[in-house]
Design an enzyme around this catalytic site. Structure first.
Site, PDB file in Angstrom:
ATOM      1  N   ASP A 182       0.791  -1.415  -0.134  1.00  0.00           N
ATOM      2  CA  ASP A 182      -0.279   0.064  -0.084  1.00  0.00           C
ATOM      3  C   ASP A 182       1.509   1.368  -0.222  1.00  0.00           C
ATOM      4  O   ASP A 182       2.023   1.488   0.497  1.00  0.00           O
ATOM      5  CB  ASP A 182      -1.387   0.025   1.326  1.00  0.00           C
ATOM      6  CG  ASP A 182      -2.272   0.756   0.605  1.00  0.00           C
ATOM      7  OD1 ASP A 182      -2.171   1.713  -0.064  1.00  0.00           O
ATOM      8  OD2 ASP A 182      -3.320   0.664   2.070  1.00  0.00           O
TER       9      ASP A 182
HETATM   10  C1  BGC Z   1      -5.308   3.411   0.407  1.00  0.00           C
HETATM   11  C2  BGC Z   1      -5.355   1.938  -0.492  1.00  0.00           C
HETATM   12  C3  BGC Z   1      -5.405   2.849  -1.961  1.00  0.00           C
HETATM   13  C4  BGC Z   1      -3.675   3.418  -2.359  1.00  0.00           C
HETATM   14  C5  BGC Z   1      -3.721   4.401  -3.854  1.00  0.00           C
HETATM   15  C6  BGC Z   1      -3.964   4.311   0.065  1.00  0.00           C
HETATM   16  O1  BGC Z   1      -3.359   4.904   1.316  1.00  0.00           O
HETATM   17  O2  BGC Z   1      -5.050   2.618   1.694  1.00  0.00           O
HETATM   18  O3  BGC Z   1      -6.815   1.345  -0.452  1.00  0.00           O
HETATM   19  O4  BGC Z   1      -5.415   1.976  -2.928  1.00  0.00           O
HETATM   20  O5  BGC Z   1      -3.795   4.857  -1.445  1.00  0.00           O
HETATM   21  O6  BGC Z   1      -4.769   4.679  -3.731  1.00  0.00           O
END
Ligand code: BGC
Length: 751
Positions: free
Chosen positions: A260
């Protein structure tokens, strides 16, 4: 399985080229949820130091990035493109927590299919969805993105969504690869605080939180994203036992695992060591791609030559092990690109004409509008709904004629301008002109308003005194036959990093509801929210309560359909507490030595300040709950045989009759209790559901089949040692329209 093409390509690649493939950056064309995305994508591409990009906003930019990537790679290795497509892409559907409440694999598959079609038409071939984190604490803001509190429901949602997104061939122009997230137990954050850690028994971790991942992997999900939090003291981006051991080892996942946003770099903040140490930990734990942080890019070249000796972290890793892990991860990245057909034609998904005609097509908007009816929950109705033809309606609320909030959180490609407001939708259904007034601000605390406007302004504080706005609404209510008040949360009040300590309606809206109720004009509340709110007082004051969640692009039309007579098909995928202090609250509560109800007076599991009318496990509105515009009679369930043995199949039947005068739907739910087992088991667990539509007077028999496997539960000292076991004896099958109103039949099952 590695193909000859990938094996041959790997043999020609240098270490630096392989490491470059593990790097994942944002195009910087959308929102950022952590430290700023790296600006120098072009520089990375010219040197072949990037494997994939997420967050592109047009097929034109996809094509441009791809051209740079091909030019910068000695082997012409294409990029793949990813995006957060959480509840629709251009056409935005109701929030996942709402869609889950449709209790309908057909709806989940159809909405996912539309999302895939729109995303793929713009060159996006991986979506960071479905989010399948079990969410049991409504204080957590990401409840909005989740399929709710129950592992059985979430697992069926995961399977259907993966089917809808991936179809049966990833090279098709209308499919995308799914990414199950966030692995694992992100929703179990202590206190409901986003990013906080979780401590759970192995039984809960594997038996509850991992179940939707098991189902999603079995349905063929091609990728998984790691969670930000630590689980039982180990941050998930470094959790080798759960990633390599459980996910790949036990659940059989063989796809790509992505970090993530800066999740690998954040391992240092978790206290696991410096940049080099956490890089090695994440890679060896099985995290293939590094999102945003670029730890892999910076540290792997050296680690692959020198290895790592970090006694303070208890680590000593040979260079050869790092090289082998880089090879494994790079092979997975390249394999996905091959599965997507990108080696054969890197531009196969770059068709500008298709992108324009696909987005927000009338057909897609129709799917969205229908999905609203399927997921809107009627919580209360004293008969005021559906609205009577010719009624004079006053529409009240800061979000009543507002396009900035209806899409809800994580609608990063949604077009607000294309959204339909409640006023527009309702007016189109009514003969009389609608009066529409604001009545109150969404919140009145300027600092909170500032925070809620993080991704663009959605809260507009009025210059007028609050009392004046309420007065205006009261006058409108007095002049109307019925007042419809849209109340609830601003778009980013639920979402990432939007945890709340208080689940009440914001104070200015509470005051508005009280003043409207005092007029005596029948009051319909339309609640727009991304999480369960504590609506005890407001429910008592209103004639009807309609839970719209955040309904997306077609919000105004879809909710107006329901207000004017379309059957509200949604049921709660998560319990609504009566009060904030009651959370976490879930239907699958465990029995205690002093259970509620049934123990004498005060000394029972519950709260001294909560009336007995509100059971501690079912809250104000239980899981599975939702009213219809008609009424149903459920007969007691029956079984063919009440003694079973071994591999027999139990058949549970329930007869349901539409006893009202309108055609309507009900979700027939099957729960099971296992009163005596080796460990304390939840009092009831969902094991089946079926949504049926019946004409007035029509009767239907619904049958469920269960084998021993359906009754097994997880038990073990630690996650990898968890076994699924089954104890012979009595099982009670309970059926009904929600987790509270159940009738039962018992069987005896021998081993
Ligand atoms: C979130 C994810 C997301 C990623 C990319 C993160 O802050 O936890 O769910 O896919 O950002 O945008």
């Amino acid at each position: 399985m590695t193909t000859d093409r990938i094996a041959a390509l790997m043999a020609r690649m240098t270490l630096a080229e392989k490491i470059g493939q593990l790097n994942l950056l944002s195009a910087g064309e959308g929102p950022e949820t952590g430290s700023a995305a790296v600006g120098n994508i072009r520089g990375r591409l010219e040197k072949g130091r990037l494997g994939a990009i997420f967050g592109t906003k047009s097929v034109v930019s996809v094509r441009a990035w791809q051209e740079l990537a091909l030019a910068g790679s000695r082997h012409a290795i294409p990029l793949f493109f990813a995006e957060d497509v959480i509840h629709g892409h251009r056409t935005v559907f109701p929030l996942p927590i709402a869609l889950a409440g449709a209790f309908s694999p057909a709806v989940w598959e159809a909405t996912a299919r539309v999302a895939a079609r729109e995303a793929a038409a713009e060159g996006i071939k991986q979506v960071y969805a479905p989010m399948i984190d079990i969410a049991r604490d409504p204080r957590w803001g990401r409840v909005a993105e989740s399929p709710g509190e129950d592992p059985y429901l979430a697992s069926r949602y995961a399977e259907a969504t993966v089917r809808g997104l991936e179809g049966d061939d990833l090279t098709r122009p209308d499919t995308v690869v799914a990414c199950l997230k966030h692995f694992l137990a992100y929703g179990a954050a202590v206190g409901g605080r986003d990013y906080d850690n979780a401590s759970l028994s192995a039984e809960e971790l594997i038996g509850v939180y991992a179940e939707p991942f098991r189902a999603g992997v079995a349905a063929g999900a091609g990728s998984v994203m790691a969670a930000f939090n630590a689980v039982n003291k180990r941050p998930m981006h470094a959790h080798r036992p759960l990633i390599e051991g459980w996910l790949r080892g036990k659940a059989g996942f063989d796809g790509l695992l992505v970090a993530d946003y800066t999740g690998i770099a954040e391992l240092s903040a978790h206290g696991l060591g410096d940049g080099a140490t956490v890089t090695a930990l994440a890679l060896l734990a099985g995290v293939d791609m590094d999102m945003i942080g670029e730890n892999y890019l910076h540290h792997l070249p050296r680690l692959a030559v020198e290895g790592l000796d970090a006694p303070e972290a208890g680590l000593s890793i040979a260079a050869g092990d790092i090289c082998a892990a880089v090879d494994r991860a790079c092979t997975r990245v390249l394999t996905l690109k091959e599965r997507l057909g990108l080696f054969d034609d890197p531009f196969r998904y770059c068709d500008e004409a298709r992108a324009t005609t696909t987005a927000l097509s009338p057909e897609h908007r129709r799917v969205a509008r229908d999905a609203i009816a399927e997921s809107t929950v009627l919580l209360k109705n004293d008969g005021v709904l559906p609205l009577r033809t010719g009624a004079r309606v006053a529409l009240v609320g800061a979000m009543a004629d507002d396009r900035t909030n209806v899409l809800g959180t994580w609608a990063v490609s949604g077009d607000q301008a294309a959204a339909v407001t409640f006023r527009e939708g309702l007016q189109a259904h009514l003969e009389e002109p609608l009066t529409c007034v604001k009545g109150a601000d969404i919140v009145d605390d300027p600092e909170l308003a500032h925070r809620l406007n993080v991704h663009g302004q959605t809260v507009f504080l009025d210059d007028r005194p609050a009392a004046l706005m309420v007065e205006e609404a009261v006058a409108a209510a007095r002049a109307a036959d019925v007042v419809v008040a849209v109340v609830g949360e601003a778009r980013e009040y639920s979402g990432e990093c939007s945890s709340r300590t208080d689940l009440d309606l914001p104070p200015p809206q509470q005051r508005l509801v009280e003043a409207l109720a005092a007029t005596g004009t029948p009051l319909v509340l339309v609640v727009q929210t991304g999480r369960p709110l504590a609506l005890e007082r407001e429910t008592a004051l209103a004639s009807a309560v309609v839970l719209a969640w955040f309904a997306g692009t077609e919000a105004g039309n879809g909710i107006a359909d329901v207000l004017t007579g379309t059957e509200p098909g949604g049921r709660l995928a998560i319990t609504f507490p009566a009060r904030t202090g009651q959370v976490p609250v879930l239907y699958a509560a465990e029995p205690t030595g002093r259970p509620y109800p049934g123990h004498f007076e005060k000394f029972k599991t519950g709260y001294v300040d909560l009336p007995d009318t509100i059971p501690p496990a079912t809250g104000l509105f239980p899981f599975g709950f939702g009213l219809s515009y008609t009424t149903f009679d459920y007969a007691a369930p029956t079984v063919e045989r009440d003694r079973l043995a071994g591999d027999d199949t139990a058949r549970v039947r329930v007869v349901v009759t539409n006893t009202g005068v309108r055609r309507g739907s009900t979700v027939v739910q099957l729960y099971v209790s296992d009163p005596v087992a080796r460990i304390t088991r939840p009092m009831i667990e969902l094991k089946g559901f079926k949504k049926i539509v019946l004409d007035p007077g029509e009767t239907r028999e619904v049958a469920f089949s269960l084998t021993r496997r359906d009754l097994a539960y997880a038990i073990g000292e630690e996650p990898l040692a968890v076994e699924w076991v089954w104890d012979p004896g009595v099982f009670v099958f309970r059926t009904g329209p929600n987790a509270r109103d159940l009738q039962s039949v018992a069987v005896h099952w021998d081993g």
